[in-house]
Enzyme design. Structure first.
Site, PDB file in Angstrom:
ATOM      1  N   HIS A 158       0.830  -1.203   0.000  1.00  0.00           N
ATOM      2  CA  HIS A 158       0.000   0.000   0.000  1.00  0.00           C
ATOM      3  C   HIS A 158       0.866   1.255   0.000  1.00  0.00           C
ATOM      4  O   HIS A 158       1.906   1.302   0.637  1.00  0.00           O
ATOM      5  CB  HIS A 158      -0.953   0.000   1.199  1.00  0.00           C
ATOM      6  CG  HIS A 158      -2.115  -0.902   0.999  1.00  0.00           C
ATOM      7  ND1 HIS A 158      -3.339  -0.456   0.579  1.00  0.00           N
ATOM      8  CD2 HIS A 158      -2.216  -2.245   1.101  1.00  0.00           C
ATOM      9  CE1 HIS A 158      -4.151  -1.489   0.439  1.00  0.00           C
ATOM     10  NE2 HIS A 158      -3.487  -2.584   0.751  1.00  0.00           N
ATOM     11  N   PRO A 159       0.394   2.284  -0.704  1.00  0.00           N
ATOM     12  CA  PRO A 159       1.150   3.542  -0.741  1.00  0.00           C
ATOM     13  C   PRO A 159       0.927   4.365   0.523  1.00  0.00           C
ATOM     14  O   PRO A 159      -0.056   4.166   1.241  1.00  0.00           O
ATOM     15  CB  PRO A 159       0.540   4.266  -1.945  1.00  0.00           C
ATOM     16  CG  PRO A 159      -0.898   3.805  -1.940  1.00  0.00           C
ATOM     17  CD  PRO A 159      -0.830   2.354  -1.501  1.00  0.00           C
ATOM     18  N   GLU A 173      -9.535   6.742  -4.154  1.00  0.00           N
ATOM     19  CA  GLU A 173      -9.781   6.702  -2.714  1.00  0.00           C
ATOM     20  C   GLU A 173      -9.152   7.905  -2.008  1.00  0.00           C
ATOM     21  O   GLU A 173      -9.806   8.556  -1.184  1.00  0.00           O
ATOM     22  CB  GLU A 173      -9.233   5.383  -2.142  1.00  0.00           C
ATOM     23  CG  GLU A 173     -10.042   4.186  -2.597  1.00  0.00           C
ATOM     24  CD  GLU A 173      -9.294   2.865  -2.565  1.00  0.00           C
ATOM     25  OE1 GLU A 173      -9.895   1.869  -2.992  1.00  0.00           O
ATOM     26  OE2 GLU A 173      -8.120   2.827  -2.130  1.00  0.00           O
ATOM     27  N   MET A 213      -5.342   2.938   5.896  1.00  0.00           N
ATOM     28  CA  MET A 213      -6.668   3.258   6.422  1.00  0.00           C
ATOM     29  C   MET A 213      -7.652   3.279   5.270  1.00  0.00           C
ATOM     30  O   MET A 213      -7.366   3.822   4.200  1.00  0.00           O
ATOM     31  CB  MET A 213      -6.644   4.628   7.107  1.00  0.00           C
ATOM     32  CG  MET A 213      -7.965   5.053   7.686  1.00  0.00           C
ATOM     33  SD  MET A 213      -7.787   6.644   8.551  1.00  0.00           S
ATOM     34  CE  MET A 213      -9.518   7.043   8.813  1.00  0.00           C
ATOM     35  N   VAL A 233     -10.091   5.056   3.701  1.00  0.00           N
ATOM     36  CA  VAL A 233     -10.374   6.482   3.849  1.00  0.00           C
ATOM     37  C   VAL A 233     -11.753   6.903   3.351  1.00  0.00           C
ATOM     38  O   VAL A 233     -12.139   8.049   3.561  1.00  0.00           O
ATOM     39  CB  VAL A 233      -9.272   7.340   3.173  1.00  0.00           C
ATOM     40  CG1 VAL A 233      -7.922   7.099   3.847  1.00  0.00           C
ATOM     41  CG2 VAL A 233      -9.202   7.082   1.675  1.00  0.00           C
TER      42      VAL A 233
END
Length: 175
Positions: free
Chosen positions: A74-75, A94, A128, A130
């Site tokens: 994940h970034p 997202e 998370m 978001v």
């Protein structure tokens, strides 16, 4: 939102078609889709919630190293990849949906500091789901989660990734 059936029905796809359709639900981790298909899909898995549950179980039951690999795929939120425009399409939508593409220079610096502190403590990026949040709520969550233990945070990250997967499956249905 109703939990309508995904089209084409996941339970009716062969492995290659299933992985082509759902392999990127988990960021750069098509093995989750592969294992979900191999375990067997039936009509219960033809809805976003049903498929998310099956795929989420794969990740939740994976060994910690495989889980960490998914987390690390994940970034950073509002990080260098976002600024460079190199996020996946899903991550771009997202993060933009949460207003992370509208951060002030000061907010971006705050995200950069928190991303650095989080990675230094846990060894993986802050993840998370978001959707429904804004940058202020995300910053608050960031600071609160920095108080977690590494084990707590790995579990929290997996829960958040599974929420992201559900949101992505729901978006594909709406799309």
């Amino acid at each position: 939102m109703t939990d309508s059936t995904l089209t084409p029905r996941p339970s009716q796809l062969d492995k290659a078609a299933f992985v082509a359709a759902y392999g990127e639900i988990y960021e750069h981790s098509p093995w989750v889709a592969e294992l979900a298909w191999e375990r067997g899909l039936d009509p219960r898995h033809d809805t976003p919630a049903g498929l998310a549950e099956a795929m989420g179980r794969i990740l939740a039951e994976a060994d910690p190293e495989r889980q960490l690999a998914v987390i690390r795929a994940h970034p950073d939120l509002a990080g260098k990849a976002a600024l460079a425009g190199t996020l996946t399409d899903d991550s771009t939508r997202e993060q933009a949906g949460a207003g992370l593409d509208q951060c002030s220079p000061e907010e971006l610096a705050h995200f950069e500091r928190l991303n650095g502190a989080y990675k230094a403590k846990f060894g993986f990026p802050f993840v998370m789901a978001v959707k429904g949040s804004d940058r202020f709520a995300i910053l608050d969550a960031f600071e609160a989660r920095l108080e977690n233990t590494p084990e707590q945070e790995r579990h929290t990250a997996i829960e958040q990734i599974n929420r992201i997967a559900l949101f992505r499956l729901q978006a594909r249905l709406a799309g």
